[in-house]
Design a protein around this motif. Structure first.
Motif, PDB file in Angstrom:
ATOM      1  N   MET A 128      -9.808  -9.389  -7.105  1.00  0.00           N
ATOM      2  CA  MET A 128      -9.274  -8.443  -6.083  1.00  0.00           C
ATOM      3  C   MET A 128      -7.714  -7.808  -6.893  1.00  0.00           C
ATOM      4  O   MET A 128      -6.962  -8.216  -7.184  1.00  0.00           O
ATOM      5  N   ASP A 129      -7.956  -6.369  -6.378  1.00  0.00           N
ATOM      6  CA  ASP A 129      -6.939  -5.704  -6.879  1.00  0.00           C
ATOM      7  C   ASP A 129      -6.156  -5.385  -5.449  1.00  0.00           C
ATOM      8  O   ASP A 129      -6.509  -4.981  -4.371  1.00  0.00           O
ATOM      9  N   GLY A 130      -5.070  -6.041  -5.197  1.00  0.00           N
ATOM     10  CA  GLY A 130      -4.358  -6.712  -4.010  1.00  0.00           C
ATOM     11  C   GLY A 130      -2.946  -5.646  -4.173  1.00  0.00           C
ATOM     12  O   GLY A 130      -1.806  -6.326  -3.638  1.00  0.00           O
ATOM     13  N   ALA A 131      -2.943  -4.630  -4.613  1.00  0.00           N
ATOM     14  CA  ALA A 131      -1.840  -3.626  -4.707  1.00  0.00           C
ATOM     15  C   ALA A 131      -1.053  -3.649  -3.373  1.00  0.00           C
ATOM     16  O   ALA A 131       0.192  -3.852  -3.037  1.00  0.00           O
ATOM     17  N   ARG A 132      -1.865  -3.499  -2.339  1.00  0.00           N
ATOM     18  CA  ARG A 132      -1.307  -3.683  -0.773  1.00  0.00           C
ATOM     19  C   ARG A 132      -1.775  -4.854  -0.058  1.00  0.00           C
ATOM     20  O   ARG A 132      -2.000  -4.619   1.034  1.00  0.00           O
ATOM     21  N   LEU A 133      -2.024  -5.755  -0.734  1.00  0.00           N
ATOM     22  CA  LEU A 133      -2.553  -7.010  -0.037  1.00  0.00           C
ATOM     23  C   LEU A 133      -1.645  -7.535   1.197  1.00  0.00           C
ATOM     24  O   LEU A 133      -2.143  -7.854   2.173  1.00  0.00           O
ATOM     25  N   ILE A 146      -0.760  -8.777  -6.794  1.00  0.00           N
ATOM     26  CA  ILE A 146       0.077  -8.038  -5.898  1.00  0.00           C
ATOM     27  C   ILE A 146       1.066  -7.139  -6.708  1.00  0.00           C
ATOM     28  O   ILE A 146       1.516  -7.333  -7.605  1.00  0.00           O
ATOM     29  N   ASP A 147       1.467  -5.798  -5.872  1.00  0.00           N
ATOM     30  CA  ASP A 147       2.293  -4.828  -6.701  1.00  0.00           C
ATOM     31  C   ASP A 147       3.623  -4.956  -5.897  1.00  0.00           C
ATOM     32  O   ASP A 147       3.593  -5.041  -4.989  1.00  0.00           O
ATOM     33  N   PHE A 148       4.640  -4.876  -6.862  1.00  0.00           N
ATOM     34  CA  PHE A 148       5.947  -4.893  -6.273  1.00  0.00           C
ATOM     35  C   PHE A 148       6.738  -3.362  -6.160  1.00  0.00           C
ATOM     36  O   PHE A 148       7.549  -3.197  -5.335  1.00  0.00           O
ATOM     37  N   SER A 149       6.125  -2.463  -6.483  1.00  0.00           N
ATOM     38  CA  SER A 149       6.382  -1.320  -6.886  1.00  0.00           C
ATOM     39  C   SER A 149       5.862  -0.284  -5.765  1.00  0.00           C
ATOM     40  O   SER A 149       6.233   0.902  -5.731  1.00  0.00           O
ATOM     41  N   LYS A 150       5.141  -0.834  -4.803  1.00  0.00           N
ATOM     42  CA  LYS A 150       4.493   0.138  -3.704  1.00  0.00           C
ATOM     43  C   LYS A 150       5.439  -0.274  -2.500  1.00  0.00           C
ATOM     44  O   LYS A 150       6.515  -0.092  -2.724  1.00  0.00           O
ATOM     45  N   GLY A 151       4.877  -0.412  -1.254  1.00  0.00           N
ATOM     46  CA  GLY A 151       5.535  -0.682  -0.184  1.00  0.00           C
ATOM     47  C   GLY A 151       6.606  -1.799  -0.197  1.00  0.00           C
ATOM     48  O   GLY A 151       7.839  -1.936   0.525  1.00  0.00           O
ATOM     49  N   SER A 182       2.925  -3.370 -14.366  1.00  0.00           N
ATOM     50  CA  SER A 182       2.274  -2.330 -13.707  1.00  0.00           C
ATOM     51  C   SER A 182       0.786  -3.221 -12.878  1.00  0.00           C
ATOM     52  O   SER A 182       0.427  -4.266 -13.763  1.00  0.00           O
ATOM     53  N   GLY A 183       0.536  -2.661 -11.996  1.00  0.00           N
ATOM     54  CA  GLY A 183      -0.535  -2.886 -11.318  1.00  0.00           C
ATOM     55  C   GLY A 183      -1.766  -2.664 -12.201  1.00  0.00           C
ATOM     56  O   GLY A 183      -2.760  -3.360 -12.140  1.00  0.00           O
ATOM     57  N   SER A 184      -1.651  -1.424 -12.936  1.00  0.00           N
ATOM     58  CA  SER A 184      -2.831  -0.990 -13.588  1.00  0.00           C
ATOM     59  C   SER A 184      -3.118  -2.097 -14.659  1.00  0.00           C
ATOM     60  O   SER A 184      -4.311  -2.117 -15.149  1.00  0.00           O
ATOM     61  N   MET A 185      -1.995  -2.654 -15.160  1.00  0.00           N
ATOM     62  CA  MET A 185      -2.213  -3.661 -16.353  1.00  0.00           C
ATOM     63  C   MET A 185      -2.918  -4.795 -15.917  1.00  0.00           C
ATOM     64  O   MET A 185      -3.584  -5.479 -16.440  1.00  0.00           O
TER      65      MET A 185
END
Ligand SMILES: *Cc1c(COP(=O)(O)O)cnc(C)c1O
Length: 347
Positions: free
Chosen positions: A171-176, A199-204, A61-64
């Motif tokens: 950088m929290d790049g969840a939606r970079l 980067i997060d894969f589970s968002k957009g 996860s991104g939180s991790m």
């Protein structure tokens, strides 16, 4: 016929497509912890290249990602500087204090974006009474500010000043990649100012699970220690890494459609009396209901009855996030549901 449910509560509500599932089913796998999962290895290689970093690590996860980066950069008793709206501060179960033993000094930025001067004023003097300022974190895009893009220039100023104070830059790049698609500035160009970025894969991007954290070889070596310690070391995780690979191949450019849909939603919502809407740089629209005198929860319940769901982000505030499972025509249906609901509340 019952209309399909339109879920604008978050871009995490995307479901893996049939093509993505086929790709997952066909993935070659091995033991990730022994670095023997070929699909995970391909993914982290691809992410390191995308972000211009030496190495990357796949995490659940991104939180991790945020927590492990914090744990690597900081010692207990250290302090992080971030914006008041940030995920790291508000939505990770106080993980920074519980898991990393650090305190958070938060800044009232402009829509999630703080200045180098604000940051510098927050750095503690080196003196035994104080926490040791150790790391800054910025969110690209700033989620709860409304998908706001940090300008590259501000990033440069904040990060170079942070380096003067010897602070780690995260950088929290969840939606970079939303920012990348919206501006045409490469992920690498954004990332080069930071010691760690994910980067997060589970968002957009539409994968069911997963995120990847990147940095120097030494940083990732330390990150792996905490991946085990925090329980994020996996085994045949190539099955889920495949979804992330598929997402990077197929779902990045199309984020532009989400931005167009968010703009369409905004353009329609501003025409509706009684609500206050904030434009977005990307895919997140913030809606304030204060003039209507109803709560976010009351409004959302009426919307849900009409087949549309948003998320409640304040007593009188809602958030709509566009994503790959929401079409242009569903945006138009959402606008109808909004107008009807606003009328119902006397707007
Ligand atoms: C969603 C999100 C996170 C957390 O990611 P998860 O994969 O849900 O744990 C962190 N930061 C931001 C800005 C987010 O939007």
């Amino acid at each position: 016929m019952k209309k399909p449910f339109i879920d604008l509560s978050s871009d995490t509500s995307t479901r893996p497509s049939a093509e993505m599932r086929n790709f997952m089913a066909a993935a070659e796998v091995g033991d990730e912890q022994k670095r023997e999962d070929p699909t995970v290895n391909r993914l982290v290689e691809k992410v390191s290249q995308l972000l211009g970093k030496e190495e990357a690590v796949f995490l659940p996860s991104g939180s991790m990602c945020n927590q492990i980066a914090t744990r690597v950069h900081c010692q207990p008793g250290d302090e992080i500087i971030c914006d008041a709206t940030s995920h790291l501060r508000n939505f990770e179960g106080a993980g920074a204090s519980a898991l990393c033993g650090v305190s958070i000094y938060y800044l009232d930025g402009q829509k999630g974006v703080f200045s180098a001067d604000q940051m510098a004023a927050a750095v503690r003097p080196v003196e035994n009474h104080f926490a040791r300022s150790r790391m800054i974190s910025i969110e690209q895009t700033a989620n709860h500010a409304g998908g706001v893009i940090w300008p590259l220039e501000t990033i440069g100023e904040v990060c170079s000043r942070a380096a003067d104070f010897n602070l780690a830059r995260h950088m929290d790049g969840a939606r970079l990649l939303n920012a990348v698609v919206a501006t045409g500035i490469s992920a690498q160009t954004y990332a080069e100012h930071f010691d760690s970025v994910w980067i997060d894969f589970s968002k957009g991007l539409g994968a069911p699970v997963g995120a990847a954290l990147a940095g120097s070889k030494e940083f990732i070596q330390d990150a792996w220690r905490f991946k085990h310690q925090f329980g994020g070391a996996m085994r045949q995780s190539g099955v889920i890494a495949a979804a992330a690979l598929y997402a990077l191949e197929n779902n990045v450019e199309r984020l532009a459609e989400d931005h167009t849909n968010a703009k369409r939603l905004y353009d329609g919502l501003v025409e509706i009396e009684g609500i206050n809407v904030q434009p977005s740089d990307t895919n997140i629209i913030i809606i304030k209901l204060s003039e209507l005198g109803c709560t976010g929860q009351e409004f959302n319940e009426k919307l849900i009855a009409r087949g549309v769901r948003l998320s409640i982000t304040g007593k009188m505030q809602l958030r709509a996030v566009t994503h790959l499972d929401v079409s242009r025509s569903q945006i138009d249906e959402t606008l109808v549901a909004f107008a009807e609901t606003t009328n119902e509340f006397g707007g």
